[in-house]
Design an enzyme around this catalytic site. Sequence first.
Site, PDB file in Angstrom:
ATOM      1  N   LYS A  31       0.714  -1.254   0.038  1.00  0.00           N
ATOM      2  CA  LYS A  31      -0.182  -0.086  -0.094  1.00  0.00           C
ATOM      3  C   LYS A  31       0.793   1.123   0.002  1.00  0.00           C
ATOM      4  CE  LYS A  31      -2.343   1.770   3.598  1.00  0.00           C
ATOM      5  NZ  LYS A  31      -2.364   3.245   3.858  1.00  0.00           N
ATOM      6  N   LYS A  41      -7.326   8.184  -1.037  1.00  0.00           N
ATOM      7  CA  LYS A  41      -8.542   8.785  -0.571  1.00  0.00           C
ATOM      8  C   LYS A  41      -9.124  10.165  -1.307  1.00  0.00           C
ATOM      9  CE  LYS A  41      -7.247   7.022   4.201  1.00  0.00           C
ATOM     10  NZ  LYS A  41      -6.017   6.857   4.152  1.00  0.00           N
ATOM     11  N   ASP A  69     -13.408  14.870  -4.913  1.00  0.00           N
ATOM     12  CA  ASP A  69     -13.414  16.011  -5.789  1.00  0.00           C
ATOM     13  C   ASP A  69     -14.621  16.014  -6.403  1.00  0.00           C
ATOM     14  OD1 ASP A  69     -12.617  18.327  -7.598  1.00  0.00           O
ATOM     15  OD2 ASP A  69     -10.599  17.799  -6.788  1.00  0.00           O
ATOM     16  N   ILE A  70     -14.865  17.039  -7.548  1.00  0.00           N
ATOM     17  CA  ILE A  70     -16.036  16.991  -8.258  1.00  0.00           C
ATOM     18  C   ILE A  70     -16.081  15.523  -9.261  1.00  0.00           C
ATOM     19  CG2 ILE A  70     -16.410  19.236  -8.343  1.00  0.00           C
ATOM     20  CD1 ILE A  70     -15.398  19.375 -11.060  1.00  0.00           C
ATOM     21  N   THR A 101      -9.922   4.343  10.764  1.00  0.00           N
ATOM     22  CA  THR A 101      -9.745   3.736  11.984  1.00  0.00           C
ATOM     23  C   THR A 101      -9.275   4.408  13.336  1.00  0.00           C
ATOM     24  OG1 THR A 101      -7.869   2.658  11.060  1.00  0.00           O
ATOM     25  CG2 THR A 101      -9.880   1.284  11.138  1.00  0.00           C
ATOM     26  N   ARG A 110       3.010  -0.010  10.449  1.00  0.00           N
ATOM     27  CA  ARG A 110       3.879   0.039  11.371  1.00  0.00           C
ATOM     28  C   ARG A 110       4.699  -1.356  12.263  1.00  0.00           C
ATOM     29  NH1 ARG A 110       0.941   5.069  14.123  1.00  0.00           N
ATOM     30  NH2 ARG A 110      -0.738   3.927  13.305  1.00  0.00           N
TER      31      ARG A 110
HETATM   32  O1  C5P Z   1       1.054   1.782  10.825  1.00  0.00           O
HETATM   33  P1  C5P Z   1      -0.704   1.231  10.829  1.00  0.00           P
HETATM   34  O2  C5P Z   1      -0.708  -0.415  10.713  1.00  0.00           O
HETATM   35  O3  C5P Z   1      -1.634   1.712  11.577  1.00  0.00           O
HETATM   36  O4  C5P Z   1      -0.897   1.754   9.368  1.00  0.00           O
HETATM   37  C1  C5P Z   1      -2.406   1.529   8.714  1.00  0.00           C
HETATM   38  C2  C5P Z   1      -2.272   2.312   7.478  1.00  0.00           C
HETATM   39  O5  C5P Z   1      -3.626   2.062   6.900  1.00  0.00           O
HETATM   40  C3  C5P Z   1      -2.036   3.816   7.362  1.00  0.00           C
HETATM   41  O6  C5P Z   1      -1.194   3.739   6.049  1.00  0.00           O
HETATM   42  C4  C5P Z   1      -3.152   4.364   7.490  1.00  0.00           C
HETATM   43  O7  C5P Z   1      -3.177   5.689   6.520  1.00  0.00           O
HETATM   44  C5  C5P Z   1      -4.052   3.453   6.654  1.00  0.00           C
HETATM   45  N1  C5P Z   1      -5.479   3.501   6.907  1.00  0.00           N
HETATM   46  C6  C5P Z   1      -6.285   3.547   8.206  1.00  0.00           C
HETATM   47  N2  C5P Z   1      -7.378   3.628   8.393  1.00  0.00           N
HETATM   48  C7  C5P Z   1      -8.185   3.759   7.391  1.00  0.00           C
HETATM   49  C8  C5P Z   1      -7.645   3.779   6.102  1.00  0.00           C
HETATM   50  C9  C5P Z   1      -6.279   3.723   5.905  1.00  0.00           C
HETATM   51  O8  C5P Z   1      -5.388   3.211   9.522  1.00  0.00           O
HETATM   52  N3  C5P Z   1      -9.669   3.687   7.486  1.00  0.00           N
END
Ligand code: C5P
Length: 232
Positions: free
Chosen positions: A32, A62, A65-66, A115, A206
């Site tokens: 990702k 994410k 936009d129009i 989340t 992470r």
């Molecule tokens: O480090 P961690 O495992 O928390 O990363 C989660 C990834 O998922 C991050 O790149 C974050 O931007 C993404 N994400 C999220 N919640 C969402 C959509 C994407 O944590 N609803």
Amino acid sequence: MAGQLIVGLDVSTRARAEEIVALLGDSVDFYKIGYQCFYGADGFALGKALIAAGKKVFFDLKLLDIDNTVEKGVAAFAETGASMLTVHAYPKTMRAAAKAAAGSGLTVLGVTVLTSMDDADVKEAGYERDAAGLVALRAQQARDAGIGGVVASPHEAEIVRTIIGSHMAIVTPGIRPAGSAAGDQKRIMGPAEALAMGASHLVVARPIIEAADPAAAARAILDEMNQGTRLA
Ligand code: C5P
């Protein structure tokens, strides 16, 4: 469903991203690319290089936009051979994205509720529903718009699965293997449990990319995922 692991390349340089991909080798084939890597580490070029190398790429940008702009943007991503792309889960945006991705290999995902947000954050943003209520509404709107899946907290995966049916993807961030730090995630869950709740893809950043040994951390998560498959 066995479930797939997607590793979030939340790093600031292309060199570090490539180092992580090399360290993870064949154990991970889905990456990702979000804001940090896309804007800060030449992530569009990196994503195209990963696709050329046979990896699957999820651009987590994410979009909102129009409709015309969303349509053109999504079409540009579809042309790269990317596997997934996020848009905000507004009905018009999702319909425009579905139209642009039709016939390509790109799965458009609607972001239900981040989340990192809980009920108080959703309320502060002006919504009358709680986080779960907003997730349910947006899941239904994603299904009606004809996109390929949604991003949701693992805590909402079960209810989202009942709303969208078995064919759409449910991609869940907020995954934490046993013993790891939550960071800013507020609604976390273990890998096996998330799959049992109906998730099809788990996004982990992470706990893998900041581990002393990313390959060992990824293997441990894949083991936990397999355990979940056996339990299901
Ligand atoms: O480090 P961690 O495992 O928390 O990363 C989660 C990834 O998922 C991050 O790149 C974050 O931007 C993404 N994400 C999220 N919640 C969402 C959509 C994407 O944590 N609803």
